[in-house]
Design an enzyme around this catalytic site. Structure first.
Site: not given
Length: 574
Positions: A75, A144, A208, A210, A430, A436, A475, A479
């Site tokens: 990324r 991120r 994480k 955001k 996604c 993935c 899933c 995302c």
């Protein structure tokens, strides 16, 4: 006295990593395998990379006693999604020479590369560095990529929000030298003083983090899906006054674990522009100090707030700041989609917003978009802007350049990319399979087919131009922000999806489970009567998400703790 809970395994990895170095340098130099150890796999996330393998090839390789077909997802950190033509050309070249020939535009306004093999990883990062791009903190337990509205033609405020996105991103970067030592071959600075991370400390964040910046009336960055968001507040002349501050949003959950749930952010106060970076830092510090480090399923800021309350968070944040946030100012969101087509700003500059299916920039015989954008980048003297919905804007096109760029757009069949049904234009998927490792079902490779089937229904019902947000993920980690969609599909198993309905069109309400484990072949049949009812019974201006609640298909959900409640569902037989 209760026994203190043990920290999660990742916490010990971080403590022992020597500020994200771990064994990465040694393992990346080992050519006897295409992969790296599990611990190194956790460390490399902080440097913007994930270890993956081609799941389409797993069975065959196992049969032939070969290791998995390992590669790396990378990324690229792009605050606000703004890149120069030179950077676009370099990423295009890198994707052709070191990845799988595609550029993926993500829902966080970043580039993703797929299929980078271990022996090319350092070279790829070094090639990015030549045009001032990097992967630092694009993944891992840190802040991120910082997002913001990508439409500079709307007001002067947008230039200020892009600057804020960059300022926050730079301020919250890890300060250790691991990335530069491991990937850019910089010498480690030898000092008798221990290296410190002034914001993150030795263990960084519990999970994480955001951040997004929105400019009403557009909520294209989905502020309610982020740990921290700034909502621009403007006066009657579109001058920036400051930002409302929203905290505690997040999408991820786990199937069958009701203690996990998506959550809408709480809007807790207002801050003037000069204090926004300080507020970002202090929100991160509160989460650093109070977030759950024992259970990674319970470690996001949303749970920190729900465990203690939004009032507690605001009080604690004000203590960290040394001053109080001001009361929330009025604002309104009306949409969270992209504004496609040509736009002219007050300076006479032009901006073209393109639709990119699934955010994947790759050539096909019918749509050679990758080549076309490459040719445009060679002559363009403005910017490219990645959107939070996986689309792309060619921005700041001068009147002199527009005819030349329009000619290339026509030649490469790009100019009319947005002439699609409103349903398709408001779709997100996604990546999911085959790369993935968490995917339970297809998403990017399958959603276009689902939309094609549903387009037959919306055409029959006269709804071709009615925008309905539709999102699919492989899933429940969320995302693609599926739990804010008016129609959401979340992978439950091979060709099985939980179907959610009732999200707010402007991203202001969660959706609710409507049907469990729907086979892909049944999606059209399950949705047809609801879409037909919407076309026949909706009120003037009523959005699909609002209608399915009024009509009783699902209950409204604005509190994450209610996400799993009041669900009336059934398994759809295949």
């Amino acid at each position: 006295m209760s026994e203190e809970k043990k920290l999660s395994a990742n916490e010990y990895l971080k403590i022992e990593s020597n500020y994200l170095r771990g064994t990465l340098a040694e393992e990346l130099a080992d050519t006897s395998t295409g992969g790296i150890s599990e611990g190194a796999g956790q460390m490399i996330k902080f440097h913007g990379c994930y270890v993956q393998d081609d799941r389409d090839l797993r069975a065959s390789r196992r049969q032939h006693k070969l290791e998995k077909a390992y590669s790396f997802l990378m990324r690229v950190r792009i605050p606000g999604g703004v890149v120069s033509p030179k950077q676009w050309l370099q990423m295009d070249w890198i994707s052709e020479n070191f990845a799988n020939h595609t550029l993926k535009l993500t829902t966080r306004q970043a580039f993703q590369l797929h299929g980078v093999i271990k022996t090319q990883l350092k070279r790829t990062i070094q090639e990015m560095d030549k045009v001032a791009l990097d992967c630092i903190a694009a993944c891992g337990d840190v802040n991120r990529n910082v997002m913001c509205n990508p439409n500079p033609h709307l007001s002067e405020t947008h230039a200020e929000t892009v600057k804020l996105a960059r300022d926050i991103s730079e301020h919250l970067l890890p300060q250790g030298g691991a990335y530069h030592e491991i990937f850019l071959d910089q010498e480690k600075v030898i000092s008798s003083e221990e290296v410190v991370e002034p914001i993150y400390g030795k263990t960084y964040l519990p999970r994480k983090f955001k951040i997004a910046i929105a400019v009403p009336p557009s909520n294209d960055v989905d502020i309610h899906a982020n740990d921290l968001s700034f909502i621009a507040v403007q006066d009657e002349n579109n001058k920036l006054l400051g930002y409302n501050v929203a905290v505690g949003g997040g999408m991820g959950m786990t199937h069958g674990v009701e203690a996990t749930y998506p959550r809408l952010a709480d809007i807790i106060g207002f801050v003037t522009p000069d204090k926004a970076v300080d507020v970002a830092e202090k929100v991160v510090l509160v989460q650093r100090d109070f977030g759950d480090r024992t259970d990674r399923k319970h470690s996001r800021l949303k749970y920190t707030i729900d465990d203690r309350s939004a009032d507690w968070f605001l009080k604690t944040l004000n203590e960290y700041l040394g001053y109080d946030l001001e009361p929330v100012r009025e604002f309104e969101f009306t949409t969270n989609g992209d504004n496609f087509g040509w736009h002219e700003d007050e300076r006479g500059m032009f901006h073209l917003n393109l639709f990119i299916q699934g955010g994947r920039v790759v050539d096909s015989p019918a749509f050679p978009i990758k080549t076309g954008l490459r040719e445009i980048a060679k002559i363009h003297d403005g910017e490219f802007r990645l959107t939070a919905n996986q689309n792309l804007a060619i921005s700041n096109i001068s009147p002199e350049k527009r005819p030349e760029i329009e000619k290339l757009l026509e030649e490469y069949k790009i100019l009319k990319s947005h002439e699609r049904s409103a349903l398709r234009l408001h779709s997100i998927a996604c990546v999911a399979l085959p790369t993935c490792g968490l995917a339970l079902a297809e998403a990017e490779r399958y959603l276009p087919d689902v939309i094609t089937e549903l387009e037959e229904v919306v055409e029959e019902c006269g709804l071709r131009h009615d925008a309905i947000t539709i999102r699919m993920t492989g899933c429940p980690n969320g995302c693609g922000r599926p739990f804010l969609a008016e129609i959401g599909f979340v992978g439950r198993g091979p060709d099985k999806y939980n179907m959610y309905l009732g999200g707010g069109h402007a991203g202001h309400r969660l959706n609710k489970l409507y049907r469990e484990s729907v086979p892909g072949s049944e999606i059209k049949n399950v949705l047809r009567p609801i879409i037909e009812d919407y076309a026949k019974s909706r009120e003037e201006g009523e959005k699909f998400g609002d209608f399915v609640i009024r009509a009783g298909y699902v209950a409204a959900t604005v509190n994450g703790k209610d996400f799993h409640k009041n669900v009336k569902t059934e398994v759809v037989a295949s």
